[in-house]
Every structure is written in C-alpha cells, then in structure tokens.
Design a protein around this motif. Structure first.
Motif, PDB file in Angstrom:
ATOM      1  N   ALA A  95       0.872  -1.182   0.000  1.00  0.00           N
ATOM      2  CA  ALA A  95       0.000   0.000   0.000  1.00  0.00           C
ATOM      3  C   ALA A  95       0.905   1.227   0.000  1.00  0.00           C
ATOM      4  O   ALA A  95       2.069   1.163   0.407  1.00  0.00           O
ATOM      5  N   ALA A 140      -2.913  -4.056  -1.721  1.00  0.00           N
ATOM      6  CA  ALA A 140      -3.937  -4.479  -0.760  1.00  0.00           C
ATOM      7  C   ALA A 140      -4.073  -3.410   0.315  1.00  0.00           C
ATOM      8  O   ALA A 140      -3.604  -3.582   1.437  1.00  0.00           O
ATOM      9  N   GLU A 141      -4.689  -2.298  -0.025  1.00  0.00           N
ATOM     10  CA  GLU A 141      -4.827  -1.167   0.893  1.00  0.00           C
ATOM     11  C   GLU A 141      -5.544  -1.547   2.188  1.00  0.00           C
ATOM     12  O   GLU A 141      -5.386  -0.877   3.202  1.00  0.00           O
ATOM     13  N   ASP A 142      -6.321  -2.648   2.168  1.00  0.00           N
ATOM     14  CA  ASP A 142      -7.095  -3.043   3.342  1.00  0.00           C
ATOM     15  C   ASP A 142      -6.418  -4.128   4.178  1.00  0.00           C
ATOM     16  O   ASP A 142      -7.000  -4.618   5.144  1.00  0.00           O
ATOM     17  N   HIS A 143      -5.172  -4.486   3.842  1.00  0.00           N
ATOM     18  CA  HIS A 143      -4.440  -5.493   4.614  1.00  0.00           C
ATOM     19  C   HIS A 143      -4.307  -4.969   6.048  1.00  0.00           C
ATOM     20  O   HIS A 143      -3.859  -3.837   6.256  1.00  0.00           O
ATOM     21  N   PRO A 144      -4.683  -5.748   7.072  1.00  0.00           N
ATOM     22  CA  PRO A 144      -4.705  -5.222   8.441  1.00  0.00           C
ATOM     23  C   PRO A 144      -3.356  -4.684   8.941  1.00  0.00           C
ATOM     24  O   PRO A 144      -3.318  -3.672   9.657  1.00  0.00           O
ATOM     25  N   VAL A 201      -2.852  -1.305   7.178  1.00  0.00           N
ATOM     26  CA  VAL A 201      -3.751  -0.300   7.747  1.00  0.00           C
ATOM     27  C   VAL A 201      -3.191   0.198   9.084  1.00  0.00           C
ATOM     28  O   VAL A 201      -3.124   1.400   9.335  1.00  0.00           O
TER      29      VAL A 201
END
Length: 165
Positions: free
Chosen positions: A6, A45-49, A52
């Motif tokens: 990201a 994968a901007e939503d990878h925990p 984030v």
C-alpha cells in the motif's frame, strides 16, 4: 506467503508499505533502489490489516503524537543485519547514535562499517529508526531516503520532543 503493498503520502514523500501475513516487511522510499531491499512481487492491498495499522501509526508519528511503533515485524535479512536492525529499535525517540556506538551496543566494537552497511539495508525505515544513526562527529551521513528526508525526520522528532504528550 504473498506480500501485500500500500502507499502512504507523508512529509518525506510517498512511502510504499509492504507486509506479509506475519508482519510488516518494508517501508520503502519514493526513489528506493530495488536492489537495496530485495523482495518478491507484491499485490496492492490497501485493506491489509498490518498495512492499515502501519499507515495509522506512521500518520500519528508524522503528526508528532507517536514516538514508538507497535507492529508485528517480519525481518528479512541475515542474522547480522537483523541484530543491527533490532538495535535500531533501542535508540530513543529524538536521540541519535553513531555507527560506532551501535557497533558497541551489539558487542562488535570493530564493526562500525559493517553496521553502516546493514543500516543501509534496513527494510523498515522509520519503524526501525535508521535515521537516528549519524556519523561519529554527529554529521548526517548516507540514508536510503536521502539526507533531506533524514534531516526532516530528525527535526520532526526534535520539535515533537519539545511538546508534552
């Protein structure tokens, strides 16, 4: 395991964050030489925990509200490099250490050049604060993000250190 990536806009340019399912693998600079930190291909994968969490903690750091990071790390390097990188985590916020001091801290007082080389390959810039390592006389020396970015990070920490948290 595949890597996720990201981007994060920051005061030192657009950083590329890279994570595995285990932890944060890299924080890369806008013009980073791909040979400095060799990684397998990654998928956006901007939503990878982990990404984030990393982005949130870095934003807080840049705003002056965070002095340490609490992230799982997935170090990728030799045993010596990992030893040097772990020692970076012990340099307090707003302080600096010389390469020689870092070499002594890991019990290898004659290895300041090797420490410098390992420091230059630190994949977790800012998180493992290689910007806090300076030359023996306190001068700013080599930095993957460039000396301007190094000076910016040190100035940010000096300013934030003057403010009560």
């Amino acid at each position: 395991m595949p890597l996720a990536t990201a981007s994060l806009e920051s005061p030192v340019g657009t950083l590329t964050l890279v994570a595995s399912d285990v932890g944060l693998v890299a924080v890369l600079w806008p013009d980073d030489d791909p040979r400095r930190v060799a990684l397998e291909p990654a998928t956006a994968a901007e939503d990878h925990p982990i990404l984030v969490a990393t982005a949130g903690q870095l934003r807080s750091y840049f705003d002056g509200g965070r002095r340490t990071f609490d992230l799982p790390l997935d170090w990728r390097g030799t045993a010596f490099q990992r030893e040097v990188w772990a020692a970076l985590l012990t340099i307090p916020y707003g302080e600096t250490r010389s390469y020689g001091a870092l070499a002594r801290a890991i019990g290898r007082p004659a290895a300041s050049r090797a420490v410098g080389a390992a420091n230059g390959r630190n994949p977790l810039s800012i998180i493992a604060p290689c910007h806090r390592v300076v030359g023996s006389t306190g001068q700013l020396t080599g930095f993957a993000g460039g000396l301007k970015a190094k000076a910016t990070l040190l100035a940010l920490e000096r300013r934030a250190g003057e403010l009560p948290l």
